[in-house]
Motif scaffolding. Sequence first.
Motif, PDB file in Angstrom:
ATOM      1  N   MET A  42     -22.243  85.658 -58.997  1.00  0.00           N
ATOM      2  CA  MET A  42     -21.071  84.910 -60.337  1.00  0.00           C
ATOM      3  C   MET A  42     -19.604  85.212 -59.967  1.00  0.00           C
ATOM      4  O   MET A  42     -19.049  85.123 -60.506  1.00  0.00           O
ATOM      5  N   GLN A  43     -20.201  86.354 -58.925  1.00  0.00           N
ATOM      6  CA  GLN A  43     -18.147  86.137 -58.401  1.00  0.00           C
ATOM      7  C   GLN A  43     -17.941  85.665 -57.450  1.00  0.00           C
ATOM      8  O   GLN A  43     -16.846  85.075 -57.183  1.00  0.00           O
ATOM      9  N   GLU A  44     -18.599  84.479 -57.304  1.00  0.00           N
ATOM     10  CA  GLU A  44     -18.258  83.016 -56.506  1.00  0.00           C
ATOM     11  C   GLU A  44     -18.534  81.740 -57.246  1.00  0.00           C
ATOM     12  O   GLU A  44     -19.887  81.006 -56.399  1.00  0.00           O
ATOM     13  N   PRO A  45     -17.871  81.144 -57.523  1.00  0.00           N
ATOM     14  CA  PRO A  45     -18.346  80.075 -58.186  1.00  0.00           C
ATOM     15  C   PRO A  45     -18.840  78.924 -57.349  1.00  0.00           C
ATOM     16  O   PRO A  45     -19.143  77.921 -57.422  1.00  0.00           O
ATOM     17  N   GLU A  46     -18.346  78.797 -56.066  1.00  0.00           N
ATOM     18  CA  GLU A  46     -19.003  78.036 -54.550  1.00  0.00           C
ATOM     19  C   GLU A  46     -20.195  78.230 -54.738  1.00  0.00           C
ATOM     20  O   GLU A  46     -20.827  77.226 -54.712  1.00  0.00           O
ATOM     21  N   ALA A  47     -20.157  79.604 -54.504  1.00  0.00           N
ATOM     22  CA  ALA A  47     -22.099  79.798 -54.758  1.00  0.00           C
ATOM     23  C   ALA A  47     -23.126  79.338 -55.471  1.00  0.00           C
ATOM     24  O   ALA A  47     -23.711  78.830 -55.555  1.00  0.00           O
ATOM     25  N   GLN A  48     -22.393  79.542 -57.048  1.00  0.00           N
ATOM     26  CA  GLN A  48     -22.930  78.745 -58.279  1.00  0.00           C
ATOM     27  C   GLN A  48     -23.074  77.459 -57.660  1.00  0.00           C
ATOM     28  O   GLN A  48     -24.359  77.246 -58.091  1.00  0.00           O
ATOM     29  N   SER A  49     -22.168  77.057 -57.677  1.00  0.00           N
ATOM     30  CA  SER A  49     -22.545  75.556 -57.256  1.00  0.00           C
ATOM     31  C   SER A  49     -23.743  74.848 -56.589  1.00  0.00           C
ATOM     32  O   SER A  49     -24.090  73.816 -57.185  1.00  0.00           O
ATOM     33  N   ARG A  50     -23.376  75.361 -55.167  1.00  0.00           N
ATOM     34  CA  ARG A  50     -24.240  75.255 -54.454  1.00  0.00           C
ATOM     35  C   ARG A  50     -25.368  75.037 -54.679  1.00  0.00           C
ATOM     36  O   ARG A  50     -26.970  74.514 -54.623  1.00  0.00           O
ATOM     37  N   LEU A  51     -26.002  76.538 -55.787  1.00  0.00           N
ATOM     38  CA  LEU A  51     -26.948  77.079 -55.576  1.00  0.00           C
ATOM     39  C   LEU A  51     -27.643  76.140 -57.356  1.00  0.00           C
ATOM     40  O   LEU A  51     -28.701  75.525 -56.996  1.00  0.00           O
ATOM     41  N   ALA A  52     -26.714  75.771 -58.338  1.00  0.00           N
ATOM     42  CA  ALA A  52     -27.247  74.993 -58.912  1.00  0.00           C
ATOM     43  C   ALA A  52     -27.597  73.328 -58.635  1.00  0.00           C
ATOM     44  O   ALA A  52     -27.956  72.824 -59.451  1.00  0.00           O
ATOM     45  N   ARG A  53     -27.268  73.033 -57.617  1.00  0.00           N
ATOM     46  CA  ARG A  53     -27.312  71.572 -57.080  1.00  0.00           C
ATOM     47  C   ARG A  53     -29.188  71.746 -57.273  1.00  0.00           C
ATOM     48  O   ARG A  53     -29.332  70.938 -56.938  1.00  0.00           O
ATOM     49  N   HIS A  54     -29.622  73.212 -56.712  1.00  0.00           N
ATOM     50  CA  HIS A  54     -30.728  73.204 -56.153  1.00  0.00           C
ATOM     51  C   HIS A  54     -31.644  73.392 -57.384  1.00  0.00           C
ATOM     52  O   HIS A  54     -33.029  74.265 -57.290  1.00  0.00           O
ATOM     53  N   LYS A  55     -31.386  73.468 -58.653  1.00  0.00           N
ATOM     54  CA  LYS A  55     -32.022  74.025 -60.236  1.00  0.00           C
ATOM     55  C   LYS A  55     -33.221  73.264 -59.786  1.00  0.00           C
ATOM     56  O   LYS A  55     -33.947  72.154 -59.518  1.00  0.00           O
TER      57      LYS A  55
END
Length: 185
Positions: free
Chosen positions: A44-57
């Motif tokens: 949650m402290q890294e928006p880029e990490a969240q967006s990368r992971l969201a692509r693989h929901k």
Amino acid sequence: MATQSPFPFLDDLADRVGEALQPPPWFVHEAQRRIVLLVNHVLMQEPEAQSRLARHKGSVVEAHWRHFQVRVVATPAGLLDLADPAITPDLTLTMVEPSPLALARSALQGEKPQVRIAGDVQFAAEINWLVDHVRWDLEEDLARLMGDAPAHFLAQGARGMADALRRFAGAAPGRPPAPPSGTAR
């Protein structure tokens, strides 16, 4: 290449203790929940990490080491949740090194452990990016609890101990550890 531990009896002891003292399933489940909460806090402290992971929901990754395993699924929010054990994982990561001592030594030296990868290559690349780029800013979290100065003091002490452990782990057998950087011999 797996390296031999200088203390094989400790590895054998860890194997025997690990096999004899299997925690109950409820404890394993709760421990996995806590690990997922910690990883999500860091994500949650890294928006880029969240967006990368969201692509693989919906993608499920299963990680193995010895007799431990955890299976997590990527959520639409770019976080992780425990996955249903009945779901087939999209990606399986198995740590090759069985020795806890060898793993600790390589971690102290800043090396990644060897991992056998099976499954979705793109998802594996994203997980690798997360491992390489996402770091927990423990000092910032401590500052929220106790203030900036005490958090900085504790973090500075922890960094000093970690540096000393790295120097000790990096020393060759039969040779004393290297002196701290900037210190004359």
